[in-house]
Enzyme design. Structure first.
Site, PDB file in Angstrom:
ATOM      1  N   HIS A 164       0.839  -1.208   0.000  1.00 26.86           N
ATOM      2  CA  HIS A 164       0.000   0.000   0.000  1.00 26.86           C
ATOM      3  C   HIS A 164       0.871   1.254   0.000  1.00 26.86           C
ATOM      4  O   HIS A 164       0.598   2.214  -0.713  1.00 26.86           O
ATOM      5  CB  HIS A 164      -0.877   0.049   1.266  1.00 26.86           C
ATOM      6  CG  HIS A 164      -1.897  -1.041   1.372  1.00 26.86           C
ATOM      7  ND1 HIS A 164      -2.048  -1.809   2.504  1.00 26.86           N
ATOM      8  CD2 HIS A 164      -2.843  -1.470   0.511  1.00 26.86           C
ATOM      9  CE1 HIS A 164      -3.041  -2.668   2.328  1.00 26.86           C
ATOM     10  NE2 HIS A 164      -3.537  -2.490   1.123  1.00 26.86           N
TER      11      HIS A 164
ATOM     12  N   LYS B   7     -15.626  -8.150   4.997  1.00 29.88           N
ATOM     13  CA  LYS B   7     -14.449  -8.505   5.809  1.00 29.88           C
ATOM     14  C   LYS B   7     -14.659  -8.057   7.240  1.00 29.88           C
ATOM     15  O   LYS B   7     -15.262  -7.013   7.478  1.00 29.88           O
ATOM     16  CB  LYS B   7     -13.190  -7.804   5.267  1.00 29.88           C
ATOM     17  CG  LYS B   7     -12.803  -8.151   3.846  1.00 29.88           C
ATOM     18  CD  LYS B   7     -11.565  -7.335   3.436  1.00 29.88           C
ATOM     19  CE  LYS B   7     -11.228  -7.497   1.952  1.00 29.88           C
ATOM     20  NZ  LYS B   7     -10.240  -6.482   1.498  1.00 29.88           N
TER      21      LYS B   7
HETATM   22  O1  PNS Z   1      -9.920  -2.862  -1.263  1.00 25.39           O
HETATM   23  P1  PNS Z   1     -10.976  -3.181  -0.276  1.00 25.39           P
HETATM   24  O2  PNS Z   1     -10.447  -3.477   1.083  1.00 25.39           O
HETATM   25  O3  PNS Z   1     -11.868  -4.270  -0.713  1.00 25.39           O
HETATM   26  O4  PNS Z   1     -11.829  -1.836  -0.222  1.00 25.39           O
HETATM   27  C1  PNS Z   1     -12.673  -1.500   0.793  1.00 25.39           C
HETATM   28  C2  PNS Z   1     -13.516  -0.279   0.435  1.00 25.39           C
HETATM   29  C3  PNS Z   1     -13.993   0.313   1.719  1.00 25.39           C
HETATM   30  C4  PNS Z   1     -12.683   0.742  -0.316  1.00 25.39           C
HETATM   31  C5  PNS Z   1     -14.692  -0.715  -0.472  1.00 25.39           C
HETATM   32  O5  PNS Z   1     -15.367  -1.782   0.095  1.00 25.39           O
HETATM   33  C6  PNS Z   1     -15.667   0.437  -0.719  1.00 25.39           C
HETATM   34  O6  PNS Z   1     -15.454   1.251  -1.599  1.00 25.39           O
HETATM   35  N1  PNS Z   1     -16.742   0.505   0.099  1.00 25.39           N
HETATM   36  C7  PNS Z   1     -17.710   1.590   0.040  1.00 25.39           C
HETATM   37  C8  PNS Z   1     -19.043   1.125  -0.545  1.00 25.39           C
HETATM   38  C9  PNS Z   1     -19.044   1.328  -2.043  1.00 25.39           C
HETATM   39  O7  PNS Z   1     -18.978   2.439  -2.521  1.00 25.39           O
HETATM   40  N2  PNS Z   1     -19.060   0.213  -2.800  1.00 25.39           N
HETATM   41  C10 PNS Z   1     -18.957   0.256  -4.240  1.00 25.39           C
HETATM   42  C11 PNS Z   1     -20.275   0.202  -4.922  1.00 25.39           C
HETATM   43  S1  PNS Z   1     -21.193  -1.248  -4.530  1.00 25.39           S
END
Ligand code: PNS
Length: 159
Positions: A16, A40
């Site tokens: 990251h 998660k």
């Molecule tokens: O890379 P990761 O850990 O899977 O990302 C987590 C995160 C928080 C960035 C992701 O789950 C997210 O964007 N969540 C917010 C909800 C959202 O906008 N989802 C996309 C449309 S369904």
């Protein structure tokens, strides 16, 4: 140009940090946005994850670290971001990231998603792997920023 780099960062790894450092070079301001992936169960609270990222990044005016709730597309719009940037390690990341990029584009057509390839020596690295190694007493040297290594081990081994 403002970019948002979203993720769970549970915890931040050197992979990251590599993306953060490189992404910050191609924009005026990078917002590292810590959210909860509903699929998660996080080991660290959002506040702890933000603290670990801040300690790893250091004090930089061009990088803001913050939490967010709700939709990423809404958050990015509120922050005035032009695009979301995500790291890609392997083909296994692609399907999920492709879906997220298209959903975010549907929700917010002016918001682009950019992908940055991981540096080759971090292509195997994930937060889940770091947690599994640390919980089982393994050595996480070189996998996470040195300055936060002890905090991660302490939390995961309840020492
Ligand atoms: O890379 P990761 O850990 O899977 O990302 C987590 C995160 C928080 C960035 C992701 O789950 C997210 O964007 N969540 C917010 C909800 C959202 O906008 N989802 C996309 C449309 S369904």
């Amino acid at each position: 140009m403002i970019l948002v780099y979203p993720g769970s960062f549970d915890p931040i790894t050197n992979g990251h940090l590599d993306i953060i450092t490189r992404a910050a070079c191609i924009c005026d301001k990078l917002i590292v946005a810590v959210g909860n992936n509903e699929n998660k169960k996080p080991a660290f609270t959002v506040e702890e994850r933000i603290d670990l990222i801040k300690a790893s990044v250091g004090n930089r005016e061009d990088i803001k670290v913050t939490g967010f709730t709700g939709l990423l597309a809404d958050f990015a719009k509120r922050e005035g971001a032009r695009a979301v940037i995500k790291g890609l390690r392997a083909m296994s990341d692609f399907e999920y990231e492709f879906q997220m990029a298209l959903l975010n584009k549907t929700l917010e057509p002016d918001l682009e998603t950019l992908f940055m390839m991981t540096s080759v020596h971090y292509s195997y690295l994930s937060s889940s792997a770091v947690k599994e190694i640390a919980r089982n007493g393994g050595n996480i040297d070189g996998l996470v920023p040195e300055c936060i290594k002890d905090r991660i081990v302490e939390k995961l081994t309840c020492r």
